[in-house]
Design an enzyme around this catalytic site. Sequence first.
Site, PDB file in Angstrom:
ATOM      1  CE  LYS A 166      -0.060  -0.461   4.942  1.00  0.00           C
ATOM      2  NZ  LYS A 166      -0.700  -1.116   6.060  1.00  0.00           N
ATOM      3  CE1 TYR A 179      10.328  32.355   3.745  1.00  0.00           C
ATOM      4  CE2 TYR A 179      10.776  30.008   3.462  1.00  0.00           C
ATOM      5  CZ  TYR A 179      10.402  31.236   2.927  1.00  0.00           C
ATOM      6  OH  TYR A 179      10.108  31.333   1.616  1.00  0.00           O
TER       7      TYR A 179
END
Length: 820
Positions: free
Chosen positions: A490, A715
């Site tokens: 998956k 940032y």
Amino acid sequence: MKFKGLEAITSGNILKLHEDQEITHLLTDSRKLLTVPGAIFFAINGKFHDGHAFLESTYSKGVRNFVVNKSKKLSLDQFPEANILAVEDSLKAMQQIVAFHRQQFHLPVIGITGSNGKTIVKEWLTQILAERYKVLKSPKSYNSQLGVPLSVWKLEPDHEMAVFEAGISQVGEMKFLHSIIQPTHGIFTNIGPAHAEGFESIQQKIEEKLILFKDCQQIICCKDHYEVYKALVTHFPKDKLLTWSTKEIADVSILHQKKKGDYLCLEMSFKGETFYMEFPFTDEASVENGMNIVTLLLSFGFSFTEIQSGLRKLKSVSMRLEVKQGVNNCMLIDDSYNNDLAGLEIALNLLDQQKQNPKKTLILSDLYEAGLSNSQLYEKVASLIKSKGINRLIGIGPIISSQQKNFLTQESQFYPSTSLFLKEFDQNTFKRENILIKGARVFNLERVVHQLQQKMHRTSLEINLDALTHNLNVYRSRLQPETKIMVMVKAFAYGGGSNEIGHLLQFHRVDYLAVAYVDEGIALRENGVKLPIMVMNPTPESFEKLLDFNLEPEIYSLSLLNTFVDFLRRNDRESGIHLKLETGMHRLGLETFEVEEAIDILRVNSSIKVKSVFSHLAGADEAIHNDFSLKQVQIFKEGVQKIESGLGYPVIKHILNSAGIIRFPEYQFDMVRLGIGLYGIEVNGKAQNELRQANTLKTIISQIKKVSAGNTIGYSRKGIAEGERILATIAIGYADGFDRRFSNGKAQVLVNGKFAPTIGNVCMDMTMIDITGISAKEGDEVILFGEENPLMALTQTSNTFPYEVLTSISERVKRIYYTE
Ligand SMILES: *Cc1c(COP(=O)(O)O)cnc(C)c1O
């Protein structure tokens, strides 16, 4: 050697002789058959597969000679035209046959053993020896009980020298390899803790390895590996040893070494003469490999200048085969390192294993194979290509071009050189095909790879297919022989890529795959995966597709069961299903009180067959939940019992995930579900050292800059330069899946073998790292996680979660698959 002669060599019995013939090819793997006259299939009873199960299919593909174990009952009528030899043990019989073959030749044979460096030493040594002699070498790292006989079998009368490597994992194995290789010269590279499980001590491991050198005239070793040297002098007369050392007096003593850019200059002495060598590498491991080679060449009488000119041509070669995404939905296998028959066969097998596209193209340069004339060689190549179902051949080089007459059965084009091919190259003539590019280094076929490769982002996730196979086998070795294995692919196979991994698992014959959604199952089917596939979250809208693509739903509630039954009735269809029981996870599953009703529904609906019943442990990875896990198992057992007796037929029962396989081996039932463990991550931490990390996330340095004390980085100005720092901006950010929790030193990444912490916040596409004190330049590779800096360690320091990190790696990150 004729088939009839094998009886005496192996002390076996011929059960059936249809027509005696000359034995030419040894086959051991029914998936990699070469059906040519004289091919002989050894049915080997291995740890994971019994070769006897594949006798019929092998026979039906045209193989006529077989070696089987006496203990197996065969019905001989099934094989009217076969020759069959029965022996105690087919693998041992193959080894005896090859040992006999080896005895027919009198030539120098170099046997290499030790913990690390065997393959590189063999490859490099062969490159230099081949300038003087016709040399046979083992392909890749064929050094096992199976690989060694397959390598030595290739000895032909024209060979003047041979180089083979020998690897062992437990006591008692080397005597067989010795009898097959029968080396006249030995190299003991070094000793390390690798594969220590099969031995009581390092001394025992060394002693076992020494058996290879029993009859050698000369043994090369490094005196600085004290334990190895000590064992050698105990067991062999001193005049048989030829030693080298960086520390003390040896036959070849290193007096002085100095780094000069990418080179290492060494001053050495040998037999009273001082000389200089320049190695085109500086790392310790390569230097050790280089010294073993220099010492051996000196013993063969190579002059200093000859050795130096040979060394100069060596590169730190990558011997791996890479699977890459190509243009126009092509898949590429890049193997432009060397080109000989054995290597070609291995690469063609990998091409055969990846079945994404039906069409197969081979781009092949001239081959270098000692011991065969051109016409013999290309006849062999042609029959190999034909048996592997190649549809199109592009031959590059003057020799292969002159042998065109051998290649009439498939579409083919020939070019005298790589440049002429590239001149006429048109990308649009390659579409939806699997392409193997295989050439000798001098042809520079990497230029062709470059043209065919899809150009992408410079960050990549590399997946080591050998490590996946290794990990699969580690888990398998913990299972009962009859326990089945379902692999969870998956979420794009935990970020690794479901198609390529699905094909690998199909090749290794796992029993089931499981995906989360129908779309994931369809993608696997469309790419040619044929294994049974369970879908964990089927929706009513997807039922039709589910059945069309032969997928099997997980049924986790009464309402889903009713809807599915209804659907089957309306459409007059049938299906196998997997029932999920709720035992304590509280996610999906039938509650205990719903089981009776489910049985009632199933009993009156013969269109549904329950293939398996399963549940999932909520805390298999932590000891504190052991009691709870055992309670879950109990509830599961009771539920399953009710279902089996209610339905009147047995079902496959399973409850363990990767962590459960390690923690609760007694609850394997009929199948287990392997997930993250396949990638080498053992969340219990119990079996971690047996596994290999399969995934490596890499990027590059975009820019390097110096910042002075007090400046801030990134940032929100979270990073602060405490003193003058050297920073590198790397080409990965949270949009690639490099989590923001890795900001501000929470992650250490590897730059040229040294750890560098992140500094400041991770940005969307970029991250800054502190490389003060590390020698690096723009464009250098950066490893976010890999074998040296495992994902588990990274997730622990940053408080992230390995499942999440793996499955978050974004689609724009290029996936590269390789084998070693
Ligand atoms: C994902 C999954 C697994 C595999 O779990 P791992 O911890 O990765 O081994 C097993 N069973 C079910 C139902 C799953 O959803």
